[in-house]
Design a protein around this motif. Structure first.
Motif, PDB file in Angstrom:
ATOM      1  N   TRP A 123       6.050  -4.755   0.337  1.00 22.46           N
ATOM      2  CA  TRP A 123       6.093  -4.227   1.711  1.00 22.46           C
ATOM      3  C   TRP A 123       4.713  -3.671   2.035  1.00 22.46           C
ATOM      4  O   TRP A 123       4.247  -2.740   1.378  1.00 22.46           O
ATOM      5  CB  TRP A 123       7.096  -3.083   1.849  1.00 22.46           C
TER       6      TRP A 123
ATOM      7  N   PHE B 143       2.321  -1.587   4.614  1.00 20.36           N
ATOM      8  CA  PHE B 143       2.520  -0.612   5.694  1.00 20.36           C
ATOM      9  C   PHE B 143       1.191   0.012   6.089  1.00 20.36           C
ATOM     10  O   PHE B 143       0.249   0.052   5.300  1.00 20.36           O
ATOM     11  CB  PHE B 143       3.521   0.476   5.277  1.00 20.36           C
ATOM     12  N   GLU B 144       1.137   0.448   7.348  1.00 19.43           N
ATOM     13  CA  GLU B 144      -0.019   1.212   7.796  1.00 19.43           C
ATOM     14  C   GLU B 144       0.373   2.677   7.765  1.00 19.43           C
ATOM     15  O   GLU B 144       1.528   3.025   8.025  1.00 19.43           O
ATOM     16  CB  GLU B 144      -0.396   0.802   9.219  1.00 19.43           C
TER      17      GLU B 144
ATOM     18  N   ASP C 137       2.563   4.117  10.308  1.00 20.05           N
ATOM     19  CA  ASP C 137       3.977   3.691  10.361  1.00 20.05           C
ATOM     20  C   ASP C 137       4.808   4.296   9.240  1.00 20.05           C
ATOM     21  O   ASP C 137       5.847   3.760   8.853  1.00 20.05           O
ATOM     22  CB  ASP C 137       4.075   2.161  10.274  1.00 20.05           C
TER      23      ASP C 137
ATOM     24  N   LEU D 236       8.549   3.218   7.415  1.00 23.82           N
ATOM     25  CA  LEU D 236       8.565   2.877   5.992  1.00 23.82           C
ATOM     26  C   LEU D 236       9.546   3.776   5.249  1.00 23.82           C
ATOM     27  O   LEU D 236      10.368   3.318   4.458  1.00 23.82           O
ATOM     28  CB  LEU D 236       7.162   3.034   5.385  1.00 23.82           C
TER      29      LEU D 236
ATOM     30  N   LEU E 265       5.122  -1.101  -2.620  1.00 22.87           N
ATOM     31  CA  LEU E 265       4.708  -0.643  -1.293  1.00 22.87           C
ATOM     32  C   LEU E 265       3.186  -0.568  -1.286  1.00 22.87           C
ATOM     33  O   LEU E 265       2.602   0.093  -2.137  1.00 22.87           O
ATOM     34  CB  LEU E 265       5.279   0.745  -1.008  1.00 22.87           C
TER      35      LEU E 265
ATOM     36  N   GLU F  44      -0.213   0.292   0.949  1.00 24.17           N
ATOM     37  CA  GLU F  44      -0.844   0.802   2.167  1.00 24.17           C
ATOM     38  C   GLU F  44      -1.984  -0.121   2.579  1.00 24.17           C
ATOM     39  O   GLU F  44      -2.875  -0.405   1.776  1.00 24.17           O
ATOM     40  CB  GLU F  44      -1.402   2.214   1.916  1.00 24.17           C
TER      41      GLU F  44
END
Ligand code: TXA
Ligand code: MG
Length: 344
Positions: free
Chosen positions: A246, A248-249, A252, A256, A322, A324
């Protein structure tokens, strides 16, 4: 399979000679380059190159890059040597850049997957250069992993992915750049980046003094293969770990967190192994049971560590990774590209 360990800066000529002999007799040799490890064979021996495709499980429509020791050898592989090739080869070789040029007739068709063009580069790694010199011929080498897996940046990654499918592994330590070369097509009217790498399109535009296009070639390949490109789940999985990824920024983080919390809630026996690769986000900003790792905040250092982290996550049995995303800035384009691919 045999493993020959060499000093990355001053490889033992006797070990290099053993590997070069394997190349000359049609064998497969995995070797370090500054980008990732390559799976090499004599580029002028079609049967040897066919063994690369078999070992990787690589589809026949995907051409392989040819490595050479010097510019004179590169010119022998190309039917034409445009001015742009002179400029880029003199400025950027040895280095993490592959030039796609019209191929000379003596390059076997299997190398170029039947295309009229061939990708060529001089790697900036003493072990790769010593092997090329000793073999006395160009070496065709894609990344030394099974098709669609994450590229190897250590000999251990190669051995785990290919095992006895490779005859000889030259172990020269970890690759310093860490992601694959920039591929630039010089066969058209306008130069075109087919795969972003740590040599940026900006730098190439500056060197050539004109604009350069961008068109990701793997996407064309999946189209050529007849697979639907845009439909999720059918897109070519390239550079992908086994773990579910996954991206994600940091802005966000709330969505998440919501998705992660519901996933962890479903995991009633706490068996889901989760790991987060963070750049700027604080460790405490995401709640839940997971391992947290810190990634470097510069593109060069991040690229160097990325594949090692992806391999390491798989080794550790991580199920959900996850990651970033780095800032949306041009210097991060190549890293973004590999992260997007890892998440497919
Ligand atoms: O850094 C690298 O480039 C590493 C090291 C080992 O040199 N090699 C590598 O090779 O990544 P491979 O085969 O995994 O990726 C080669 C890329 C593919 O995207 C392929 O489609 C493209 O280069 N390519 C090779 N020859 C081409 C050609 N004739 N025309 C268009 N694209 C080509
Ligand atoms: Mg590859």
């Amino acid at each position: 399979m045999r493993v020959l360990s060499v000093d990355p800066e001053h490889p033992d000529p006797a070990q290099i000679e053993k590997a070069a002999d394997a190349i000359r007799t049609g064998g497969l040799v995995a070797f370090p380059t500054e980008t990732v490890y390559g799976l090499g064979a004599d580029a002028m021996n079609g049967d040897a190159v066919a063994r690369i495709f078999a070992a990787k499980g690589r589809p026949a429509w995907n051409p392989v890059i040819v490595h050479v020791a010097n510019i004179a050898d590169a010119r022998l592989l190309a039917a034409q040597w445009p001015d742009d090739a002179s400029v880029l080869s003199q400025s950027l070789w040895p280095g993490p850049v592959t030039l796609v040029l019209q191929k000379a007739p003596q390059v076997p068709d299997i190398v170029s997957a039947g295309l009229p063009n061939v990708g060529i580069r001089i790697p900036a790694h003493p072990v790769a250069l010593a092997l090329l010199e000793a073999a006395g011929r160009p070496i065709a080498a894609p990344s030394a992993n099974r098709f669609s897996e994450v590229s190897p940046t250590t000999a251990a990654h190669v051995i785990r992915s290919l095992g006895d499918r490779v005859d000889t592994v030259l172990d020269g330590g970890p690759s310093g750049v860490g992601i694959e070369s920039t591929v630039i097509d010089l066969t058209g009217d306008v130069p075109c980046v087919l795969r972003p790498g740590m040599v940026s399109r900006d730098r190439i535009e500056l060197l050539l003094g004109r604009e350069v296009d961008y068109r990701r070639s793997d996407d064309l390949e999946s189209a050529a293969d007849g697979r639907a490109q845009a439909s999720p789940g059918t897109a070519a999985r390239h550079y992908a770990p086994r773990a579910e990824v996954w991206l994600f920024e940091s802005v966000d983080i709330e969505s998440l967190q919501a998705a992660l919390s519901s996933r962890l809630d479903d995991d009633t026996n706490n068996s889901l192994r989760v790991r987060a690769l963070l750049i700027h986000t604080r460790d405490g900003a995401i709640a839940g049971r997971m391992e947290r790792r810190r990634m470097p905040a510069t593109p060069e250092l991040y690229a160097r560590e990325l594949y090692r982290e992806l391999h390491d996550a798989d080794d550790a049995g991580v199920v959900l990774l996850l990651i970033e995303l780095p800032p949306r800035h041009d210097v991060w384009i190549a890293v973004h590209d590999r992260l997007t691919r890892a998440s497919r």
